[in-house]
Design a protein around this motif. Structure first.
Motif, PDB file in Angstrom:
ATOM      1  N   ARG A 394       0.821  -1.211   0.000  1.00 51.99           N
ATOM      2  CA  ARG A 394       0.000   0.000   0.000  1.00 51.99           C
ATOM      3  C   ARG A 394       0.856   1.262   0.000  1.00 51.99           C
ATOM      4  NH1 ARG A 394      -4.514  -1.986   4.467  1.00 51.99           N
ATOM      5  NH2 ARG A 394      -6.031  -2.826   2.957  1.00 51.99           N
ATOM      6  N   GLY A 395       2.043   1.168   0.605  1.00 53.16           N
ATOM      7  CA  GLY A 395       2.933   2.321   0.641  1.00 53.16           C
ATOM      8  C   GLY A 395       3.798   2.453  -0.597  1.00 53.16           C
ATOM      9  N   GLY A 396       3.625   1.542  -1.556  1.00 53.31           N
ATOM     10  CA  GLY A 396       4.408   1.600  -2.780  1.00 53.31           C
ATOM     11  C   GLY A 396       5.846   1.152  -2.622  1.00 53.31           C
ATOM     12  N   LYS A 397       6.145   0.468  -1.530  1.00 46.92           N
ATOM     13  CA  LYS A 397       7.520   0.044  -1.275  1.00 46.92           C
ATOM     14  C   LYS A 397       7.777  -1.410  -1.694  1.00 46.92           C
ATOM     15  CE  LYS A 397       8.085   3.154   2.687  1.00 46.92           C
ATOM     16  NZ  LYS A 397       8.384   3.238   4.146  1.00 46.92           N
ATOM     17  N   LEU A 398       6.711  -2.131  -2.048  1.00 44.33           N
ATOM     18  CA  LEU A 398       6.845  -3.548  -2.359  1.00 44.33           C
ATOM     19  C   LEU A 398       5.869  -3.933  -3.449  1.00 44.33           C
ATOM     20  CD1 LEU A 398       8.001  -6.395  -1.530  1.00 44.33           C
ATOM     21  CD2 LEU A 398       6.022  -6.585   0.001  1.00 44.33           C
ATOM     22  N   SER A 399       6.353  -4.746  -4.383  1.00 40.87           N
ATOM     23  CA  SER A 399       5.484  -5.374  -5.379  1.00 40.87           C
ATOM     24  C   SER A 399       5.374  -6.843  -4.998  1.00 40.87           C
ATOM     25  CB  SER A 399       6.079  -5.221  -6.788  1.00 40.87           C
ATOM     26  OG  SER A 399       5.290  -5.907  -7.738  1.00 40.87           O
ATOM     27  N   HIS A 400       4.180  -7.293  -4.658  1.00 38.47           N
ATOM     28  CA  HIS A 400       3.988  -8.657  -4.166  1.00 38.47           C
ATOM     29  C   HIS A 400       3.152  -9.453  -5.159  1.00 38.47           C
ATOM     30  CE1 HIS A 400       2.969 -11.946  -1.429  1.00 38.47           C
ATOM     31  NE2 HIS A 400       3.892 -11.489  -0.598  1.00 38.47           N
ATOM     32  N   TYR A 401       3.509 -10.723  -5.357  1.00 37.81           N
ATOM     33  CA  TYR A 401       2.801 -11.535  -6.354  1.00 37.81           C
ATOM     34  C   TYR A 401       1.324 -11.727  -6.016  1.00 37.81           C
ATOM     35  CZ  TYR A 401       2.944 -15.655  -3.258  1.00 37.81           C
ATOM     36  OH  TYR A 401       2.769 -16.529  -2.225  1.00 37.81           O
ATOM     37  N   LEU A 402       0.948 -11.591  -4.737  1.00 37.67           N
ATOM     38  CA  LEU A 402      -0.453 -11.725  -4.352  1.00 37.67           C
ATOM     39  C   LEU A 402      -1.245 -10.434  -4.542  1.00 37.67           C
ATOM     40  CD1 LEU A 402      -0.081 -13.780  -1.055  1.00 37.67           C
ATOM     41  CD2 LEU A 402      -1.024 -14.612  -3.223  1.00 37.67           C
ATOM     42  N   GLY A 403      -0.537  -9.307  -4.594  1.00 39.75           N
ATOM     43  CA  GLY A 403      -1.225  -8.025  -4.649  1.00 39.75           C
ATOM     44  C   GLY A 403      -1.890  -7.709  -3.322  1.00 39.75           C
ATOM     45  N   ALA A 404      -2.396  -6.495  -3.191  1.00 34.59           N
ATOM     46  CA  ALA A 404      -3.032  -6.085  -1.933  1.00 34.59           C
ATOM     47  C   ALA A 404      -4.255  -6.944  -1.620  1.00 34.59           C
ATOM     48  CB  ALA A 404      -3.420  -4.608  -1.994  1.00 34.59           C
ATOM     49  N   GLU A 405      -5.071  -7.225  -2.635  1.00 32.59           N
ATOM     50  CA  GLU A 405      -6.291  -8.004  -2.390  1.00 32.59           C
ATOM     51  C   GLU A 405      -5.957  -9.421  -1.941  1.00 32.59           C
ATOM     52  OE1 GLU A 405      -9.081  -7.942  -5.556  1.00 32.59           O
ATOM     53  OE2 GLU A 405      -9.301  -5.768  -5.566  1.00 32.59           O
TER      54      GLU A 405
END
Length: 419
Positions: A394-405
């Protein structure tokens, strides 16, 4: 003259060279630099304990450096390790790809090692770095004139922290080939880049480079297609070997086929490989075997087929869960040797498989464990991990394969679960 050298006309090779594409020992180098100036070759030679091998001289006189896009696997520390040899270092490159920078680094290490051992040092290198990937993988040629394998090529891989499961945890070294030309021949393709098995594959970077050279710089499409055909000659044909009944005789090729079956959820291929006497328990990716890979990819049909064929089940395989699995399969894995744990329970819950979590909990209970006392800390730890990742996303510091949802969904599963 070797067949690969006859594949292109002189005019075609000149055109490719104009688009930053060089050929060496049957392999494609792109983003290729001009030949290395003799003064730079002499400077590299001056810091080596012995003569530069003919293969490296031939390479540098073809191109000072560039990029590679092939697969390379070696046995290291009992593991089947993928070696990232994506760069040929060259002078003037940025950061991790700078040849002189790596030479200076090796000189510094050699000097420090000599001082620590109380030995005199002649200021020269026995091993010369000339390729690799960032700081994790490096390719060396032996330039020690007294070494019995002078001219051979070695791969060094950095060990990673214990948290990286199935990976090397100590720096490791292995021989690639007895010569630079042999090392290039060892580069291969495990999957056809024109029909990839996944989203990320060897050949992707080269195909994107060729597309950009065609659309923006005028590389003729026919020549681009011809280069791709040449490149695809490095594809190892495990399918043909399986048809011919010779696959089990080639361990590396058999491993390629088994990896493909595990990650693409191909139960029929698993059955065919088992019938062909392929070893189903060997390390295929680091220390991970076929069931490790199938479970981590959510390849449930392949997992069942591997169990049917008697493939060994690693004790900690349930900690690999990243997709919901049926409780019946969980029970099969436990019966075949998987160890129940509170951490595996928590992962199942997060992935939306509460019934599997309860199967694991029942196995723990049968072993005398206090399931709730064990589960609650594991639940809290995984929940904290997910919430920390969500905050960074949410803070734009990480790109995660699951995404926020996806992260929120897993956290909610954990919060809602009751044993």
């Amino acid at each position: 003259m070797a067949a690969w050298q006859d594949f292109f006309t002189d005019s075609e090779r000149a055109t490719l060279r104009g688009h930053g594409i060089a050929l060496f020992a049957g392999r494609v180098i792109f983003d290729a630099q001009p030949p290395m100036p003799e003064a730079q070759i002499e400077a590299a030679q001056a810091v080596c304990a012995g003569p530069l091998p003919p293969g490296l001289l031939a390479l540098w006189r073809e191109t000072a450096g560039g990029r590679l896009d092939y697969d390379l696997r070696l046995r290291m520390g009992g593991n089947d390790e993928a070696i990232s040899w994506t760069e040929l270092f060259w002078n003037g490159s940025d950061g991790y790809h700078d040849l002189q920078g790596w030479i200076d680094h090796e000189l510094e290490l050699a000097q420090e090692a000599a001082a620590e051992n109380g030995a005199a040092w002649n200021g020269r290198l026995d091993y010369l770095p000339f390729g690799g990937f960032e700081y994790l993988d490096r390719i060396y040629v032996i330039v020690d004139p007294q070494h019995p394998d002078h001219g051979a090529v070695l791969a060094w891989k950095k060990g990673l922290p214990p948290a990286w499961r199935h990976r090397l945890h100590e720096d490791s070294l292995a021989t690639v080939a007895g010569s630079v030309e042999g090392a290039f021949a060892a580069l291969h393709l495990e999957e056809d880049p024109l029909a990839p098995a996944g989203d990320y594959f060897s050949g992707q970077a080269l195909l994107e480079y060729l597309d950009e050279r065609h659309t923006s710089h005028g590389l003729p499409l026919e020549l681009s297609d011809k280069l791709v055909a040449f490149y695809r000659q490095a594809l190892r044909d495990w399918r043909g070997a399986l048809r011919d009944g010779t696959l089990a005789q080639d361990t590396a090729l058999a491993h390629t086929a088994l990896r493909h079956a595990a990650v693409t959820d191909d139960a029929a291929l698993v059955q065919a490989l088992a019938a062909a006497d392929v070893d189903l328990g060997a390390p295929l990716q680091g220390s991970a075997n076929a069931i490790d890979l199938a479970v981590s990819h959510g390849a449930w049909a392949a997992t069942n087929a591997l169990l049917d064929a008697g493939a060994p089940v690693p004790a900690d395989v349930l900690t690999e869960i990243d997709l919901a699995l049926a409780p019946e399969l969980t029970a099969r894995l436990l019966a075949a040797g998987a160890t129940p744990s509170a951490e595996a329970m928590a992962r199942c819950v997060a992935c939306g498989a509460p019934a599997s979590a309860r199967v694991i909990g029942q196995a723990l209970q049968a072993g005398g464990a206090d399931v709730l006392a064990d589960f609650e800390p594991a639940q809290a730890a995984l929940l904290q991990e997910l919430e920390d990742a969500l905050a960074q996303v949410r803070g734009g510091k990480l790109s995660h394969y699951l995404g926020a949802e996806g992260l929120m969904r897993r956290a909610e599963h954990l919060r809602a679960f009751e044993w």
